[in-house]
Design a protein around this motif. Sequence first.
Motif, PDB file in Angstrom:
ATOM      1  N   ALA A 226       0.930  -1.106   0.093  1.00 59.28           N
ATOM      2  CA  ALA A 226      -0.033  -0.140   0.003  1.00 59.28           C
ATOM      3  C   ALA A 226       0.885   1.274   0.038  1.00 59.28           C
ATOM      4  O   ALA A 226       0.259   2.242  -0.465  1.00 59.28           O
TER       5      ALA A 226
ATOM      6  N   GLY B 141       2.073   2.311  -3.485  1.00 64.27           N
ATOM      7  CA  GLY B 141       0.934   3.110  -4.281  1.00 64.27           C
ATOM      8  C   GLY B 141      -0.238   2.147  -4.590  1.00 64.27           C
ATOM      9  O   GLY B 141      -1.060   2.877  -5.314  1.00 64.27           O
TER      10      GLY B 141
ATOM     11  N   VAL C 259      -3.478   0.966  -3.495  1.00 63.09           N
ATOM     12  CA  VAL C 259      -4.566   1.047  -2.376  1.00 63.09           C
ATOM     13  C   VAL C 259      -5.912   0.197  -2.609  1.00 63.09           C
ATOM     14  O   VAL C 259      -6.270   0.488  -3.765  1.00 63.09           O
TER      15      VAL C 259
ATOM     16  N   SER D  15      -8.915   6.408   0.881  1.00 63.18           N
ATOM     17  CA  SER D  15      -7.901   5.956  -0.085  1.00 63.18           C
ATOM     18  C   SER D  15      -7.122   7.031  -0.920  1.00 63.18           C
ATOM     19  O   SER D  15      -5.808   6.927  -1.230  1.00 63.18           O
TER      20      SER D  15
ATOM     21  N   LYS E 291      -4.222   8.543   0.171  1.00 65.40           N
ATOM     22  CA  LYS E 291      -2.672   8.000   0.153  1.00 65.40           C
ATOM     23  C   LYS E 291      -2.173   8.449  -1.176  1.00 65.40           C
ATOM     24  O   LYS E 291      -1.006   8.073  -1.586  1.00 65.40           O
TER      25      LYS E 291
ATOM     26  N   PRO F 103      -2.951   7.357  -4.556  1.00 65.44           N
ATOM     27  CA  PRO F 103      -2.338   5.964  -4.998  1.00 65.44           C
ATOM     28  C   PRO F 103      -2.079   6.130  -6.058  1.00 65.44           C
ATOM     29  O   PRO F 103      -2.374   7.000  -6.997  1.00 65.44           O
TER      30      PRO F 103
ATOM     31  N   LEU G 101      -5.854   2.364  -7.729  1.00 64.51           N
ATOM     32  CA  LEU G 101      -7.066   1.768  -6.794  1.00 64.51           C
ATOM     33  C   LEU G 101      -7.713   0.758  -7.272  1.00 64.51           C
ATOM     34  O   LEU G 101      -8.208   0.678  -8.237  1.00 64.51           O
TER      35      LEU G 101
END
Lengths: 256, 348
Positions: free
Chosen positions: A78, A81, A83, A167, A170, A172, A175
């Motif tokens: 996670a 990257g 998530v 999420s 973060k 990401p 996803l």
Amino acid sequence: MSNNLLSIRSLKKRFGGLQAVNVDKFDFNENQITSLIGPNGAGKTTFFDLITRFQNADSGSINFDGKNVTRLNSYKLARLGMVRTFQLTRVFDRMSVYENMQFAGSSITNEGFLNSLIQSSSLKNHEKLLIEKINETLELLNLSDMKNSYARELSGGQKKLLELGRSLMKSPKILLLDEPLAGVNPKLSEQLLQIIFDLNKKGINILMVEHNIDAVMKISERVVVMAEGKIISDGKPDFVRSDKNVIEAYLGSSNE
Amino acid sequence: MKKYIIAFFLLVISFLYIFLSNETGGARVFVNLMTFAGIYGLAAIGINVHFGWTGLLNFGHAAFMGIGAYTTVLLIPHSLGREGVVISSGLPLPLAILIGILAAALLGLFLGLPTLRLRGDYLAIVTIAAAEIFRLLVRDFEDLTGGVYGIIQFSDSLQNSRPDFITRFGESYDISPSQFWVGLLTWISIIVVLLILSRLKKSPWGRALRAVREDEDAVRALGKNAVLLKLQSFMLGAAIGGLSGIFLVFNYGTVQASTFVPVLTFYVWAALILGGVGSLAGPALGAVIFWVIIAGTDSISRFLFESPDGQQLAGVRFVIVGLLIMFFMIFRPSGILGKKEELLLDVK
């Protein structure tokens, strides 16, 4: 590894007598919304769990962003990257919506025991910077009014939104959304789809499991169909829609 | 706000009860109760870090209290066991206490590493078992721990540091000066520990613990190491438990294997439930109320039996404490100071 963000080879998982997942090859390129569909028990969620390292695969390899992550811890993955969200929404019930977002966004260094005890000015600055990002994200998701409510007071759909928002904190690269529209009313579904679409335009890659075929066909650039653990069809929505294998396995009744 | 008023009145009523029911020696009884309350309160604060903050079910707190106590006592001058072997050299007390606290934290690490990967109920079972193993080991390693005969004559290290005004104050109010000193230090420790904890609770670390309490998988999905967070919480709570164990044995003046029986853990839990799981000062308040109730049950025993023996006293205590916990679980599961919205003990 060329430009594949995610590349999976001969991934297998068996539960007793059931071959839950048996995927020979799955590549994921940058900048696309890909949907994973298939009948119940096709192994979609298990496949998700394997990719995100929430379950161990029996064999096979997973490469993410140029690194072999086959044996990496889920939380480390996670951090790289990738998530995910969950089929059964997992929000932090007895924390406020705002705290849910704060936790997701706060840096791991700041969450260190000693750093939290000392509370240096850089920690405080980071927490302040977080406020702006949280407010932006909540605004985007129409959750600003619920900021100070406990997460358990939210409706099912709002919880889905919160999980998505968390999420996003973060930032990401990819996803993985596990049934983002399940249990969400049609109006909110529209809205959620639009949000997912916009996120993708901003450069966040989306891989999602979803049962709502109309939504999937509308939003996805690529649709992957799973049945009995295997990928049986993979391509543009129109291609998948007319693929014989798919019609047999899954779409048949709803498309005839 | 209402709950603080309730808490205040409960305290006032408790204190009034103590002084009214003891026409002579009220101050002595008061100091005795408050010392025990402080010790149990400190222990309950430790469990609160485990359960209230992080959702870890620890039913073996006696082991953490015990290892803290034994480590400290064995490092300072003491007399041992049946033969009364005198060991007259040792470390300075503050250092010994520090090592005792560290030993408790290390036991937390040692127990936590293999078990914190398990889900809640399994941890509960493991901690109960670990506490019993600890107690039986202490009993059997008689050469080191004095076994059932225990360790005596270690109090001087602490009592020598007692300032004169405490002694004078104690003598003029008919209070045991040594117990007053232990009680005072305990409550000072509670204040210090609560100040540190209130800082931690509001920090990103405290927030992360609460997230772990709510949903570990989601914590992991957000790139946080849930096992590490649980381990840290487990060690911190264990360390606080260790400190309370140290005060407990200085209050008794002796320590035996039987000091750290499972019922100690459950009394501490009772204090925590009374005060309010998850709240900061709740456990300390709960411990005060708990000890006043214990004193009350003793007068019920004296009312029921002409001159109650230890068994009868303990029996009445168990009944009343049991009823009390049931009452709170049904009518006020959030305790006196707990937040209803963050209720952890959901009985519905």
